[in-house]
Design a protein around this motif. Structure first.
Motif, PDB file in Angstrom:
ATOM      1  N   ARG A  55       9.551   7.944   3.720  1.00 35.19           N
ATOM      2  CA  ARG A  55      10.496   6.915   4.179  1.00 35.19           C
ATOM      3  C   ARG A  55      11.950   7.353   4.017  1.00 35.19           C
ATOM      4  O   ARG A  55      12.862   6.615   4.378  1.00 35.19           O
ATOM      5  CB  ARG A  55      10.292   5.621   3.405  1.00 35.19           C
ATOM      6  N   ASP A  78       5.542   5.083  -1.971  1.00 39.96           N
ATOM      7  CA  ASP A  78       6.043   4.901  -0.612  1.00 39.96           C
ATOM      8  C   ASP A  78       7.192   3.900  -0.555  1.00 39.96           C
ATOM      9  O   ASP A  78       8.191   4.125   0.126  1.00 39.96           O
ATOM     10  CB  ASP A  78       4.895   4.446   0.293  1.00 39.96           C
ATOM     11  N   ALA A 110       2.324   9.159   2.492  1.00 37.89           N
ATOM     12  CA  ALA A 110       2.515   8.251   3.628  1.00 37.89           C
ATOM     13  C   ALA A 110       1.169   7.838   4.217  1.00 37.89           C
ATOM     14  O   ALA A 110       0.978   6.665   4.577  1.00 37.89           O
ATOM     15  CB  ALA A 110       3.388   8.920   4.695  1.00 37.89           C
TER      16      ALA A 110
END
Length: 156
Positions: A55, A78, A110
């Motif tokens: 991210r 995450d 992810a």
């Protein structure tokens, strides 16, 4: 100190860093293993390398106590960029792999987080999460590079 010598954390068993299977994480081990606070040294290295999760959040290593009750480990990484890290060799080597292969680790995380978002947390991980975990904790990669002579070799 020779390249293959790394001072061990006092509470951990001696690690024979001359073994070839440690070669891929040896540079990361040099940077953190002899530090008085190995988790702080991990964070210094992660910061120096500009490591981020998928991210784009800065990666940092935190105590396991930072993981909120009921939140999945992978989803927490995450959402926060924070990797819960216990004081044991399993998590120490996991951190060395994050420092050594950050793109692979970010993609595996992810994938795990996406599967958790899709299916939630149940009694089992499911096929995709199982595969990602098995790859993450057990895979052996052979890294090769192309060379001119290989490109010119006749096909078999």
């Amino acid at each position: 100190m020779k390249q293959t010598e790394v001072k061990a954390v006092a509470s951990w068993p001696e690690i024979d860093w001359t073994r070839p299977w440690y070669a891929s994480v040896l540079a990361a081990a040099h940077a953190v293993n002899a530090a008085p606070d190995w988790r702080a040294a991990l964070n210094a290295q992660a910061g120096a390398q500009g490591l981020r999760n998928a991210r784009g959040l800065p990666l940092r290593f935190v105590s396991q106590a930072a993981l909120p009750d009921g939140q999945a480990y992978e989803a927490f990484i995450d959402a926060s960029g924070s990797v819960p890290t216990r004081d044991n060799l399993h998590d120490f080597f996991n951190a060395l792999v994050w420092l050594s292969f950050p793109r692979i680790k970010a993609q595996l995380n992810a994938l795990q987080a996406a599967q958790i978002a899709l299916a939630g947390i149940g009694k089992s991980r499911g096929a995709a999460r199982d595969a990602a975990t098995i790859f993450d904790e057990n895979a052996a990669l052979i890294v090769v590079r192309a060379c001119e002579s290989a490109a010119e070799a006749p096909a078999a």
